[in-house]
Design a protein around this motif. Structure first.
Motif, PDB file in Angstrom:
ATOM      1  N   ILE B   2       0.914  -1.131  -0.011  1.00 18.26           N
ATOM      2  CA  ILE B   2       0.068   0.178   0.269  1.00 18.26           C
ATOM      3  C   ILE B   2       0.764   1.365   0.097  1.00 18.26           C
ATOM      4  CG2 ILE B   2      -1.860   1.298   1.154  1.00 18.26           C
ATOM      5  CD1 ILE B   2      -2.305  -1.433   2.968  1.00 18.26           C
ATOM      6  N   GLN B   3       0.681   2.291  -1.031  1.00 18.63           N
ATOM      7  CA  GLN B   3       1.427   3.449  -0.908  1.00 18.63           C
ATOM      8  C   GLN B   3       0.299   4.738  -0.573  1.00 18.63           C
ATOM      9  OE1 GLN B   3       4.824   4.049  -3.500  1.00 18.63           O
ATOM     10  NE2 GLN B   3       3.535   5.593  -4.173  1.00 18.63           N
ATOM     11  N   LYS B   4       0.761   5.490   0.210  1.00 16.36           N
ATOM     12  CA  LYS B   4      -0.177   6.639   0.522  1.00 16.36           C
ATOM     13  C   LYS B   4       0.725   8.029   0.476  1.00 16.36           C
ATOM     14  CE  LYS B   4      -3.768   4.317   1.961  1.00 16.36           C
ATOM     15  NZ  LYS B   4      -5.127   4.368   0.967  1.00 16.36           N
ATOM     16  N   LYS B   5       0.134   9.058  -0.108  1.00 13.25           N
ATOM     17  CA  LYS B   5       0.656  10.202  -0.319  1.00 13.25           C
ATOM     18  C   LYS B   5      -0.141  11.035   0.771  1.00 13.25           C
ATOM     19  CE  LYS B   5       0.867  14.483  -3.305  1.00 13.25           C
ATOM     20  NZ  LYS B   5       0.344  15.075  -4.766  1.00 13.25           N
ATOM     21  N   VAL B   6       1.068  11.670   1.726  1.00 12.14           N
ATOM     22  CA  VAL B   6       0.411  12.570   2.860  1.00 12.14           C
ATOM     23  C   VAL B   6       1.183  13.678   2.964  1.00 12.14           C
ATOM     24  CG1 VAL B   6       0.620  12.673   5.376  1.00 12.14           C
ATOM     25  CG2 VAL B   6       0.022  10.514   4.222  1.00 12.14           C
ATOM     26  N   CYS B   7       0.410  15.033   2.725  1.00 14.61           N
ATOM     27  CA  CYS B   7       1.125  16.365   2.483  1.00 14.61           C
ATOM     28  C   CYS B   7       1.143  16.799   3.982  1.00 14.61           C
ATOM     29  CB  CYS B   7      -0.034  17.132   1.542  1.00 14.61           C
ATOM     30  SG  CYS B   7       0.057  16.450  -0.160  1.00 14.61           S
ATOM     31  N   MET B   8       2.298  17.889   3.994  1.00 17.19           N
ATOM     32  CA  MET B   8       2.521  18.746   5.250  1.00 17.19           C
ATOM     33  C   MET B   8       2.058  20.243   4.735  1.00 17.19           C
ATOM     34  SD  MET B   8       3.957  16.348   7.385  1.00 17.19           S
ATOM     35  CE  MET B   8       4.512  17.490   8.653  1.00 17.19           C
ATOM     36  N   ILE B   9       1.010  20.782   5.562  1.00 20.57           N
ATOM     37  CA  ILE B   9       0.826  22.112   4.995  1.00 20.57           C
ATOM     38  C   ILE B   9       0.793  23.062   6.194  1.00 20.57           C
ATOM     39  CG2 ILE B   9      -0.067  21.598   2.708  1.00 20.57           C
ATOM     40  CD1 ILE B   9      -2.822  22.033   3.820  1.00 20.57           C
ATOM     41  N   GLY B  10       0.773  24.354   6.084  1.00 22.97           N
ATOM     42  CA  GLY B  10       0.900  25.229   7.082  1.00 22.97           C
ATOM     43  C   GLY B  10       1.572  26.542   7.005  1.00 22.97           C
ATOM     44  N   ALA B  11       1.505  27.488   8.046  1.00 24.57           N
ATOM     45  CA  ALA B  11       2.339  28.704   7.559  1.00 24.57           C
ATOM     46  C   ALA B  11       3.805  28.596   7.514  1.00 24.57           C
ATOM     47  CB  ALA B  11       1.905  29.691   8.756  1.00 24.57           C
ATOM     48  N   PHE B  12       4.303  29.530   7.507  1.00 26.85           N
ATOM     49  CA  PHE B  12       5.952  29.314   7.356  1.00 26.85           C
ATOM     50  C   PHE B  12       6.591  29.205   8.711  1.00 26.85           C
ATOM     51  CE2 PHE B  12       7.677  33.290   8.776  1.00 26.85           C
ATOM     52  CZ  PHE B  12       6.600  34.195   8.770  1.00 26.85           C
ATOM     53  N   ALA B  13       7.540  28.355   8.792  1.00 33.36           N
ATOM     54  CA  ALA B  13       8.528  28.256  10.031  1.00 33.36           C
ATOM     55  C   ALA B  13       7.500  27.522  11.316  1.00 33.36           C
ATOM     56  CB  ALA B  13       8.815  29.757  10.404  1.00 33.36           C
ATOM     57  N   VAL B  14       6.669  26.971  10.810  1.00 37.32           N
ATOM     58  CA  VAL B  14       5.659  26.213  12.029  1.00 37.32           C
ATOM     59  C   VAL B  14       6.552  24.706  12.252  1.00 37.32           C
ATOM     60  CG1 VAL B  14       3.525  27.225  11.486  1.00 37.32           C
ATOM     61  CG2 VAL B  14       4.210  24.936  10.113  1.00 37.32           C
ATOM     62  N   GLY B  15       7.286  24.171  11.340  1.00 37.40           N
ATOM     63  CA  GLY B  15       8.169  23.159  11.729  1.00 37.40           C
ATOM     64  C   GLY B  15       7.695  21.946  10.879  1.00 37.40           C
ATOM     65  N   LYS B  16       7.307  22.094   9.756  1.00 39.29           N
ATOM     66  CA  LYS B  16       6.947  20.916   8.680  1.00 39.29           C
ATOM     67  C   LYS B  16       8.188  20.035   8.408  1.00 39.29           C
ATOM     68  CE  LYS B  16       5.017  23.894   5.953  1.00 39.29           C
ATOM     69  NZ  LYS B  16       5.108  25.179   6.576  1.00 39.29           N
ATOM     70  N   THR B  17       9.011  21.017   7.927  1.00 40.88           N
ATOM     71  CA  THR B  17      10.261  20.151   7.494  1.00 40.88           C
ATOM     72  C   THR B  17      10.928  19.208   8.624  1.00 40.88           C
ATOM     73  OG1 THR B  17      10.573  21.672   5.914  1.00 40.88           O
ATOM     74  CG2 THR B  17      12.453  20.480   6.266  1.00 40.88           C
ATOM     75  N   SER B  18      10.969  19.895   9.781  1.00 40.18           N
ATOM     76  CA  SER B  18      11.666  19.507  10.909  1.00 40.18           C
ATOM     77  C   SER B  18      10.874  18.148  11.382  1.00 40.18           C
ATOM     78  CB  SER B  18      11.593  20.427  12.144  1.00 40.18           C
ATOM     79  OG  SER B  18      12.493  21.438  11.866  1.00 40.18           O
ATOM     80  N   LEU B  19       9.593  18.129  11.330  1.00 41.00           N
ATOM     81  CA  LEU B  19       8.756  17.051  11.656  1.00 41.00           C
ATOM     82  C   LEU B  19       8.920  15.907  10.568  1.00 41.00           C
ATOM     83  CD1 LEU B  19       5.135  18.508  12.429  1.00 41.00           C
ATOM     84  CD2 LEU B  19       6.631  17.352  13.917  1.00 41.00           C
ATOM     85  N   VAL B  20       9.187  16.208   9.535  1.00 32.51           N
ATOM     86  CA  VAL B  20       9.497  15.225   8.378  1.00 32.51           C
ATOM     87  C   VAL B  20      10.901  14.420   8.613  1.00 32.51           C
ATOM     88  CG1 VAL B  20       9.663  14.688   6.051  1.00 32.51           C
ATOM     89  CG2 VAL B  20       8.176  16.092   6.623  1.00 32.51           C
ATOM     90  N   SER B  21      11.678  15.492   8.829  1.00 34.36           N
ATOM     91  CA  SER B  21      13.383  15.052   9.023  1.00 34.36           C
ATOM     92  C   SER B  21      13.486  14.190  10.336  1.00 34.36           C
ATOM     93  CB  SER B  21      14.035  16.547   9.245  1.00 34.36           C
ATOM     94  OG  SER B  21      15.346  16.049   9.521  1.00 34.36           O
TER      95      SER B  21
END
Lengths: 337, 139
Positions: B2-21
């Motif tokens: 199974i493959q699922k695409k999940v997106c991270m969205i939000g305002a700038f500098a909320v920590g999306k990249t850090s959460l993924v990393s």
């Protein structure tokens, strides 16, 4: 629009010259049936007719079939060295997948945007500190007044913006107190929001005037420029945005004034309250300026005028000024559109 | 698989990249680097005895320079709406983004993530502020 062949050639060259270009055609369901351009640049090797496009460009999974004429996925980071703009264009029988290398443009944009976002975060942090300082209760007479220690203790150039809701007093005499306060509340919501967005700090609101300080929070723009930007936006607020209040002709136009100069800013305490205070020659002048402010116009002092060379053609010398105001004043009248 | 695409969205500098990393590589950096466009990572998770491949789309933040393009969310199974607890304005951005997704893509499942729990003392968002989200979700 039908373009001459030479123009088409030029546009093609323009869009592909600095962006290594490749493209593929796929069925509406996403099976590859043709490819051209510099595919190796995008790591696309061993393509075969009938392959699923998302086996090669995995980020296209779920994108096909298209539901619109075209779709763009800008700046998809494949690696540190490869960032791709992908355009999907619906053709009569096929979908065209266009790949442009946007690495250089994206990296350039990243550097610019980083500065903007860092500044925005810093401004938010400073504003928060300032509000925390103002919220602190202190003894009735504080032995230790607080210059803006989180910023620095130096005199600084500050622009003061005075916004006046003209004839609010006359309006109050022709309506009732509840309506007047309702009007003031709605105007202030928009005025304060604009001031905060432009990097200012509200100092006080009294009667029909609000005063804001620019130059305390970090910004890449000069305090006069910030104050001018805020003022021009505020002057565009018009009565139609103010809901459910009776109209009194000739009342509630907005005008503004700006003075600029060196000032000492700090937090002073009195009766267990803290307030932001600024002390400087131009602050006294701002109060005098208030009497000259008319709806849809802006009056600025000479120091403000001098720091805004690009805006100078929009201003005219204000001849009818009180003698007590020795330096020249300049006036700008906003568009009535 | 199974493959699922999940997106991270939000305002700038909320920590999306850090959460993924943190989730994908177990790495966290204090340094804020703004994202332009989208960074895509893959991770596998085990749930109910099945392996699911997650394709995580870390989409740039909404700010004065960039509006989130809804094309990035096409084909997504759901999204994480990330909010910085220390910046109230980021909650308003999240409200607007959610409306935009509903309007353009439809009612995709989403999780509202209130990030920066290590800075709880600086939070500007209260439980009451997120009550409308609970009401909307029927909780």
């Amino acid at each position: 629009m039908k373009l001459p062949a030479a123009v088409v050639d030029y546009l093609v060259q323009l869009s592909t010259a600095d962006h290594t270009f490749a493209y593929l055609s796929v069925t509406p369901e996403g099976q590859v049936h043709g490819w051209w351009g510099d595919l190796a640049h995008y790591g696309l090797a061993n393509l075969s007719v009938g392959d699923a496009i998302d086996d090669h460009l995995f980020y296209l999974a779920g994108m096909l079939p298209l539901t619109t004429a075209h779709e763009v996925l800008p700046s998809v980071h494949m690696t540190e060295q490869l960032i791709i703009d992908t355009h999907l264009v619906q053709g009569p029988q096929a979908v065209w997948v266009l790949l442009f290398d946007s690495t250089a443009a994206t990296q350039k944009q990243q550097r610019l945007q980083q500065k903007g976002n860092d500044l925005s975060l810093l401004r938010h942090q400073y504003n928060k500190l300032l509000q925390q300082c103002l919220a602190q209760s202190q003894p009735a007479v504080s032995p230790d007044p607080a210059p803006l220690e989180h910023f620095d203790n130096q005199q600084r150039d500050i622009s003061l913006l005075l916004i006046k809701i003209c004839d609010l007093t006359r309006y109050s005499q022709q309506t009732n107190p509840t309506v007047t306060l309702q009007v003031l509340n709605q105007y202030l919501a928009q005025i304060t929001q604009t001031i905060v967005e432009e990097g200012g700090v509200i100092n006080h609101v009294l009667g029909e005037t609000s005063v804001a300080l620019f130059g305390l929070l970090p910004s890449e723009q000069s305090p006069p420029q910030q104050a001018l930007d805020a003022a021009k936006r505020i002057l565009k607020i018009n009565g139609s945005e103010i809901k459910n209040v009776p109209d009194v002709p000739g009342c509630l136009g907005i005008g503004g004034g700006i003075t600029t100069g060196a000032a000492t800013a700090g937090i002073v305490h009195h009766q267990n309250r803290a307030s932001l205070n600024a002390i400087g020659a131009h602050i006294h002048q701002l109060n005098q300026l208030a009497g000259l402010i008319c709806p849809n116009s802006l009056v600025i002092d000479r120091p403000t005028y001098q720091i805004l060379p690009r805006s100078q053609p929009d201003f005219e010398v204000l001849e009818a000024r009180p003698r007590a105001l020795l330096p020249e004043l300049y006036a700008w009248v906003g568009s009535t559109n | 698989m199974i493959q699922k695409k999940v997106c991270m969205i939000g305002a700038f500098a909320v920590g999306k990249t850090s959460l993924v990393s943190q989730f994908v590589r177990g790495i966290y950096s204090e340094k804020y680097l703004t994202t332009i466009g989208v960074k895509i990572d893959k991770a596998s998770i085990e749930a109910d005895g099945h392996t699911t491949n997650l394709v995580l789309w870390d989409i740039h933040g909404e700010d004065e320079f960039q509006n989130v393009r809804m094309s990035y969310l096409r084909g997504a199974a759901g999204y994480l709406l990330v909010v910085d607890g220390t910046r109230r304005a980021s909650l308003e951005v999240a409200f607007n983004l959610r409306s935009k997704v509903v309007e353009n893509i439809g009612h995709l499942p989403f999780v509202l993530v209130l990030n920066k729990s290590d800075l709880l003392a600086d939070w500007e968002i209260t439980r009451e502020d997120i009550d409308p989200w609970n009401s909307a979700a029927g909780r």
